[in-house]
Design a protein around this motif. Structure first.
Motif, short mmCIF file in Angstrom:
data_model
loop_
_atom_site.label_atom_id
_atom_site.label_comp_id
_atom_site.label_asym_id
_atom_site.label_seq_id
_atom_site.Cartn_x
_atom_site.Cartn_y
_atom_site.Cartn_z
N ASN A 125 14.79 -80.48 40.39
CA ASN A 125 13.53 -79.99 40.96
C ASN A 125 12.41 -79.89 39.91
OD1 ASN A 125 14.25 -78.99 43.88
ND2 ASN A 125 15.90 -78.21 42.59
N SER A 128 10.65 -84.03 37.21
CA SER A 128 9.48 -84.90 37.41
C SER A 128 8.30 -84.45 36.55
CB SER A 128 9.09 -84.93 38.89
OG SER A 128 8.81 -83.62 39.35
N HIS A 130 8.69 -81.98 33.86
CA HIS A 130 9.09 -81.52 32.53
C HIS A 130 9.97 -82.52 31.78
CE1 HIS A 130 7.39 -77.44 32.85
NE2 HIS A 130 7.78 -77.46 34.13
N GLY A 139 4.12 -80.74 32.69
CA GLY A 139 4.45 -79.39 32.21
C GLY A 139 4.93 -79.43 30.76
N PHE A 142 10.62 -78.18 26.89
CA PHE A 142 11.50 -77.03 26.68
C PHE A 142 12.30 -77.18 25.39
CE2 PHE A 142 11.57 -77.42 31.50
CZ PHE A 142 10.59 -76.45 31.69
N VAL A 161 9.09 -68.45 36.79
CA VAL A 161 9.58 -69.54 37.66
C VAL A 161 9.61 -69.06 39.12
CG1 VAL A 161 11.55 -71.06 38.15
CG2 VAL A 161 10.87 -70.62 35.77
N TYR A 176 1.03 -65.76 30.12
CA TYR A 176 2.22 -65.51 30.93
C TYR A 176 3.50 -65.34 30.11
CZ TYR A 176 2.80 -70.63 30.59
OH TYR A 176 2.93 -71.91 30.15
N VAL A 187 -1.63 -69.98 27.86
CA VAL A 187 -2.61 -69.40 28.78
C VAL A 187 -2.38 -69.96 30.18
CG1 VAL A 187 -5.08 -69.20 29.31
CG2 VAL A 187 -4.28 -69.09 26.93
N GLY A 189 -2.57 -71.68 33.47
CA GLY A 189 -3.39 -72.76 34.01
C GLY A 189 -3.89 -73.76 32.97
N ALA A 190 -3.61 -73.53 31.69
CA ALA A 190 -4.13 -74.41 30.65
C ALA A 190 -3.60 -75.84 30.81
CB ALA A 190 -3.77 -73.86 29.26
N MET A 194 1.92 -74.82 37.87
CA MET A 194 3.39 -74.79 37.97
C MET A 194 3.74 -74.10 39.28
SD MET A 194 6.61 -74.60 36.84
CE MET A 194 7.97 -73.51 37.24
N PHE A 197 8.96 -70.88 42.68
CA PHE A 197 10.15 -71.34 43.39
C PHE A 197 10.82 -70.25 44.21
CE2 PHE A 197 9.43 -74.79 40.49
CZ PHE A 197 9.82 -75.92 41.21
N GLU A 213 17.47 -74.58 31.02
CA GLU A 213 16.29 -74.84 30.18
C GLU A 213 16.40 -74.16 28.83
OE1 GLU A 213 13.03 -75.46 33.83
OE2 GLU A 213 13.06 -73.60 32.68
C1 HEC Z 1 4.54 -80.20 39.78
C2 HEC Z 1 4.94 -80.18 38.41
C3 HEC Z 1 5.93 -79.13 38.00
C4 HEC Z 1 7.19 -78.93 38.49
C5 HEC Z 1 7.91 -79.66 39.63
C6 HEC Z 1 7.76 -77.89 37.69
N1 HEC Z 1 6.88 -77.48 36.75
FE1 HEC Z 1 7.17 -76.06 35.35
N2 HEC Z 1 5.28 -76.27 34.69
C7 HEC Z 1 4.37 -77.16 35.19
C8 HEC Z 1 3.09 -76.96 34.55
C9 HEC Z 1 1.83 -77.76 34.80
C10 HEC Z 1 3.27 -75.91 33.63
C11 HEC Z 1 2.19 -75.28 32.73
C12 HEC Z 1 1.43 -74.33 33.62
C13 HEC Z 1 0.21 -73.73 32.98
O1 HEC Z 1 -0.43 -74.37 32.15
O2 HEC Z 1 -0.13 -72.60 33.34
C14 HEC Z 1 4.67 -75.53 33.72
C15 HEC Z 1 5.24 -74.53 32.97
C16 HEC Z 1 6.58 -74.18 33.04
C17 HEC Z 1 7.20 -73.21 32.17
C18 HEC Z 1 6.56 -72.50 31.00
C19 HEC Z 1 6.82 -73.30 29.75
C20 HEC Z 1 6.08 -72.80 28.54
O3 HEC Z 1 6.60 -72.91 27.43
O4 HEC Z 1 4.93 -72.31 28.70
C21 HEC Z 1 8.49 -73.09 32.59
C22 HEC Z 1 9.58 -72.20 32.02
C23 HEC Z 1 8.67 -73.97 33.72
N3 HEC Z 1 7.48 -74.64 33.95
C24 HEC Z 1 9.83 -74.11 34.43
C25 HEC Z 1 10.00 -74.96 35.50
C26 HEC Z 1 11.20 -75.04 36.29
C27 HEC Z 1 12.45 -74.21 36.06
C28 HEC Z 1 10.98 -75.97 37.24
C29 HEC Z 1 11.95 -76.44 38.31
C30 HEC Z 1 12.68 -75.45 39.07
C31 HEC Z 1 9.64 -76.46 37.09
N4 HEC Z 1 9.07 -75.83 36.01
C32 HEC Z 1 9.04 -77.41 37.89
C33 HEC Z 1 4.59 -78.11 36.15
C34 HEC Z 1 5.76 -78.22 36.91
#
Ligand code: HEC
Length: 277
Positions: A125, A128, A130, A139, A142, A161, A176, A187, A189-190, A194, A197, A213
């Motif tokens: 999930n 795509s 990460h 995103g 990790f 999450v 966050y 920050v 939205g930078a 995301m 879930f 992760e």
């Molecule tokens: C549609 C694209 C998308 C999907 C699908 C997605 N993410 Fe993300 N994720 C992002 C974006 C974009 C950010 C950065 C958000 C921001 O800049 O505020 C992010 C940030 C994160 C972060 C913070 C990482 C950091 O170091 O700041 C985590 C943890 C994370 N995602 C976990 C997950 C997990 C777990 C899943 C699947 C269950 C997931 N993401 C699915 C787009 C996605």
């Protein structure tokens, strides 16, 4: 006036004789530059080799001296065991063997149960955005401790999450994760949006993918002093929190059952900094 030397006079006489066709001139031609006095000693030269010289030279040509015995180093080198003929074949098989080894290790990881086994599947999930290996995309990455730097405490990552960027924006939470994050705080939205879930995945699926992760992709070492405690309680096959979530408890209320769990709550909150020590 200088006197003309005797040997020059002799040469001019010989030249004249040669021009007149006298046969005696021929041998004189070869000793052109040689002073006349050497002419008398010349016949002695061919006689010299007929002395003792040939006798010493002959035996040397007939019987070369026996080869010198090898030094110990050279002898050891000669006597060493040669590379066996099958070594090349064994080397050629090495890539195949490596491939089989890697496959067997990967296969056993896929069959792993518990939060990490489940997390590897739930991660489909997230891949795509990460990256399949957690290397990042839309995103953040990790890998190499990046996600651990953002969330020193697993509770903050679970909350993030669950609720996603939209809810953090609405709640006005600017940072966050760890506000003292090495390399700078993240920050809201930078990087984009995301998704949250909550409801799309069960709470124990969210825990499992967060474990994936942090430990599988992020590089937290379950045997290290830093992460052993978190691993045991949240992500190991014996994790009591994972069991409780599977049995119907919720992430939002988990801290009510355990003093050691930070409140995750039913909405976004500021990230907590890394604990001392
Ligand atoms: C549609 C694209 C998308 C999907 C699908 C997605 N993410 Fe993300 N994720 C992002 C974006 C974009 C950010 C950065 C958000 C921001 O800049 O505020 C992010 C940030 C994160 C972060 C913070 C990482 C950091 O170091 O700041 C985590 C943890 C994370 N995602 C976990 C997950 C997990 C777990 C899943 C699947 C269950 C997931 N993401 C699915 C787009 C996605």
């Amino acid at each position: 006036m200088t006197e003309i030397p005797e040997h020059l006079l002799k040469r001019s006489r010989e030249r004249r004789a040669a021009l007149e066709g006298t046969p005696a001139a021929a041998p004189a031609e070869s000793s052109d530059n040689v002073p006349a006095t050497t002419a008398s000693s010349a016949p002695a030269a061919p006689a010299a080799p007929s002395g003792p010289a040939p006798r010493t030279a002959a035996p040397e040509a007939a019987a070369p001296p026996p080869p010198k015995p090898d030094s110990p180093v050279v002898a050891a080198y000669r006597a060493r065991r040669k590379v066996p003929f099958w070594a090349m074949a064994a080397l050629a098989l090495l890539p195949i063997w490596t491939f089989m080894y890697v496959r067997s290790v990967t296969a056993s990881a896929e069959e792993a149960t518990g939060p990490l086994g489940m997390g590897a599947e739930v991660y489909s999930n997230c891949a795509s955005c990460h990256g399949g290996g957690g290397g990042g995309g839309v995103g953040y990455a990790f890998t190499e401790g990046e996600v651990l730097a953002t969330f020193p405490n697993i509770e903050d990552q679970l909350r993030y999450v669950l609720y996603g960027t939209g809810a953090y924006n609405v709640a006005g939470v600017e940072i966050y994760g760890n506000p003292d994050r090495p390399g700078g705080p993240h920050v809201t939205g930078a990087r984009g949006a995301m998704p949250g879930f909550e409801g799309a995945l069960t709470d124990y699926e969210i825990l499992s993918v967060v474990c994936h992760e942090r430990f599988t992709l992020g590089g937290a070492d379950p045997t290290s002093e830093m992460w052993a405690d978190e691993y045991e309680h949240w992500c190991s096959e014996e994790s009591e929190y994972f069991l409780e979530l599977e049995e119907g408890a919720s992430l939002a209320t988990l801290h009510e059952m355990h003093d050691s769990v930070l409140p995750i709550g039913d909405g976004p909150a500021e990230g907590s900094p890394a604990m001392e020590g």
